[in-house]
Scaffold this motif. Sequence first.
Motif, PDB file in Angstrom:
ATOM      1  N   LYS A  21       0.836  -1.212   0.000  1.00 21.68           N
ATOM      2  CA  LYS A  21       0.000   0.000   0.000  1.00 21.68           C
ATOM      3  C   LYS A  21       0.870   1.261   0.000  1.00 21.68           C
ATOM      4  N   LEU A  22       1.926   1.258   0.818  1.00 21.16           N
ATOM      5  CA  LEU A  22       2.826   2.411   0.862  1.00 21.16           C
ATOM      6  C   LEU A  22       3.483   2.638  -0.496  1.00 21.16           C
ATOM      7  N   LEU A  23       3.974   1.561  -1.101  1.00 23.14           N
ATOM      8  CA  LEU A  23       4.627   1.678  -2.406  1.00 23.14           C
ATOM      9  C   LEU A  23       3.648   2.144  -3.484  1.00 23.14           C
ATOM     10  N   ALA A  24       2.423   1.627  -3.450  1.00 22.39           N
ATOM     11  CA  ALA A  24       1.418   2.063  -4.416  1.00 22.39           C
ATOM     12  C   ALA A  24       1.126   3.553  -4.257  1.00 22.39           C
ATOM     13  N   SER A  25       1.043   3.996  -3.024  1.00 23.67           N
ATOM     14  CA  SER A  25       0.789   5.416  -2.774  1.00 23.67           C
ATOM     15  C   SER A  25       1.952   6.275  -3.260  1.00 23.67           C
ATOM     16  N   LEU A  26       3.168   5.811  -3.041  1.00 23.54           N
ATOM     17  CA  LEU A  26       4.332   6.560  -3.515  1.00 23.54           C
ATOM     18  C   LEU A  26       4.413   6.552  -5.037  1.00 23.54           C
ATOM     19  N   GLU A  27       4.076   5.426  -5.655  1.00 22.29           N
ATOM     20  CA  GLU A  27       4.128   5.321  -7.111  1.00 22.29           C
ATOM     21  C   GLU A  27       3.104   6.230  -7.791  1.00 22.29           C
ATOM     22  N   GLU A  28       1.935   6.381  -7.189  1.00 21.08           N
ATOM     23  CA  GLU A  28       0.899   7.207  -7.823  1.00 21.08           C
ATOM     24  C   GLU A  28       1.152   8.699  -7.642  1.00 21.08           C
ATOM     25  N   THR A  29       2.169   9.051  -6.884  1.00 17.85           N
ATOM     26  CA  THR A  29       2.514  10.446  -6.663  1.00 17.85           C
ATOM     27  C   THR A  29       3.173  11.002  -7.921  1.00 17.85           C
ATOM     28  N   GLN A  30       2.511  11.939  -8.554  1.00 13.96           N
ATOM     29  CA  GLN A  30       3.019  12.589  -9.756  1.00 13.96           C
ATOM     30  C   GLN A  30       3.210  14.067  -9.458  1.00 13.96           C
ATOM     31  N   VAL A  31       4.387  14.420  -9.000  1.00 15.96           N
ATOM     32  CA  VAL A  31       4.668  15.777  -8.550  1.00 15.96           C
ATOM     33  C   VAL A  31       4.426  16.793  -9.663  1.00 15.96           C
ATOM     34  N   ALA A  32       4.793  16.464 -10.874  1.00 14.15           N
ATOM     35  CA  ALA A  32       4.632  17.408 -11.983  1.00 14.15           C
ATOM     36  C   ALA A  32       3.167  17.805 -12.173  1.00 14.15           C
ATOM     37  N   ASP A  33       2.242  16.911 -11.857  1.00 14.09           N
ATOM     38  CA  ASP A  33       0.814  17.206 -12.005  1.00 14.09           C
ATOM     39  C   ASP A  33       0.315  18.190 -10.952  1.00 14.09           C
ATOM     40  N   TRP A  34       1.078  18.387  -9.881  1.00 14.11           N
ATOM     41  CA  TRP A  34       0.649  19.282  -8.810  1.00 14.11           C
ATOM     42  C   TRP A  34       0.895  20.737  -9.151  1.00 14.11           C
ATOM     43  N   LEU A  35       1.725  20.966 -10.133  1.00 20.77           N
ATOM     44  CA  LEU A  35       2.159  22.327 -10.419  1.00 20.77           C
ATOM     45  C   LEU A  35       1.395  22.927 -11.586  1.00 20.77           C
ATOM     46  N   ALA A  36       1.106  24.195 -11.468  1.00 23.66           N
ATOM     47  CA  ALA A  36       0.477  24.927 -12.559  1.00 23.66           C
ATOM     48  C   ALA A  36       1.367  26.121 -12.882  1.00 23.66           C
ATOM     49  N   PRO A  37       1.545  26.390 -14.159  1.00 19.24           N
ATOM     50  CA  PRO A  37       2.384  27.531 -14.511  1.00 19.24           C
ATOM     51  C   PRO A  37       1.719  28.840 -14.086  1.00 19.24           C
ATOM     52  N   TYR A  38       2.525  29.819 -13.726  1.00 21.00           N
ATOM     53  CA  TYR A  38       1.991  31.144 -13.424  1.00 21.00           C
ATOM     54  C   TYR A  38       2.986  32.185 -13.912  1.00 21.00           C
ATOM     55  N   SER A  39       2.505  33.382 -14.014  1.00 19.81           N
ATOM     56  CA  SER A  39       3.364  34.484 -14.407  1.00 19.81           C
ATOM     57  C   SER A  39       3.060  35.660 -13.501  1.00 19.81           C
ATOM     58  N   ARG A  40       4.101  36.151 -12.804  1.00 21.83           N
ATOM     59  CA  ARG A  40       3.954  37.308 -11.926  1.00 21.83           C
ATOM     60  C   ARG A  40       4.986  38.344 -12.342  1.00 21.83           C
ATOM     61  N   GLY A  41       4.510  39.479 -12.763  1.00 23.62           N
ATOM     62  CA  GLY A  41       5.429  40.555 -13.120  1.00 23.62           C
ATOM     63  C   GLY A  41       6.478  40.127 -14.129  1.00 23.62           C
ATOM     64  N   VAL A  81      13.632   2.088   0.002  1.00 23.48           N
ATOM     65  CA  VAL A  81      14.657   3.106  -0.244  1.00 23.48           C
ATOM     66  C   VAL A  81      14.630   3.593  -1.699  1.00 23.48           C
ATOM     67  N   PRO A  82      14.606   2.716  -2.703  1.00 19.79           N
ATOM     68  CA  PRO A  82      14.539   3.226  -4.085  1.00 19.79           C
ATOM     69  C   PRO A  82      13.280   4.059  -4.362  1.00 19.79           C
ATOM     70  N   ALA A  83      12.150   3.644  -3.808  1.00 21.66           N
ATOM     71  CA  ALA A  83      10.915   4.409  -4.015  1.00 21.66           C
ATOM     72  C   ALA A  83      11.012   5.791  -3.380  1.00 21.66           C
ATOM     73  N   LEU A  84      11.596   5.870  -2.198  1.00 24.91           N
ATOM     74  CA  LEU A  84      11.750   7.158  -1.535  1.00 24.91           C
ATOM     75  C   LEU A  84      12.789   8.030  -2.251  1.00 24.91           C
ATOM     76  N   LEU A  85      13.850   7.435  -2.773  1.00 24.95           N
ATOM     77  CA  LEU A  85      14.838   8.198  -3.537  1.00 24.95           C
ATOM     78  C   LEU A  85      14.229   8.760  -4.819  1.00 24.95           C
ATOM     79  N   LYS A  86      13.426   7.968  -5.480  1.00 27.22           N
ATOM     80  CA  LYS A  86      12.744   8.423  -6.701  1.00 27.22           C
ATOM     81  C   LYS A  86      11.813   9.591  -6.375  1.00 27.22           C
ATOM     82  N   LEU A  87      11.090   9.486  -5.277  1.00 28.98           N
ATOM     83  CA  LEU A  87      10.204  10.563  -4.850  1.00 28.98           C
ATOM     84  C   LEU A  87      11.006  11.821  -4.532  1.00 28.98           C
ATOM     85  N   ALA A  88      12.078  11.679  -3.774  1.00 31.05           N
ATOM     86  CA  ALA A  88      12.909  12.832  -3.417  1.00 31.05           C
ATOM     87  C   ALA A  88      13.458  13.502  -4.671  1.00 31.05           C
TER      88      ALA A  88
END
Length: 122
Positions: A21-41, A81-88
Amino acid sequence: SKIAAGVPDHFRKYVPRLVRKLLASLEETQVADWLAPYSRGGVVGSAVVGSAAYEVEKLELILRSVRSLRSVLGEFMHVLVPALLKLADSLIAHSKDESTLSDVAILTLQTLAVLLERDGTA
């Protein structure tokens, strides 16, 4: 975590399922999907948006769980450890403009340190 610490021998039979379950939760983490582009000044960057705050909170809970269960996770270090390194790595790559991701990256690396200390490999 209190059950794992109190009766580790009885809890160990549940650890393989928990690790899956922990590994599945870490694998489904897609950090790039959390970000939205913005423009300030005229500065273009990215920011954590929408459900990303929920995902960050969920990830923090997962990392804290791993830390608190470290006493029973020893034989699963080779997959954790590899899953956490990939996440980091993913968090660090996307954290340039976002301090929230930097904080979670630090928590991830601290979790790795705690696991490795426990295992005696640090």
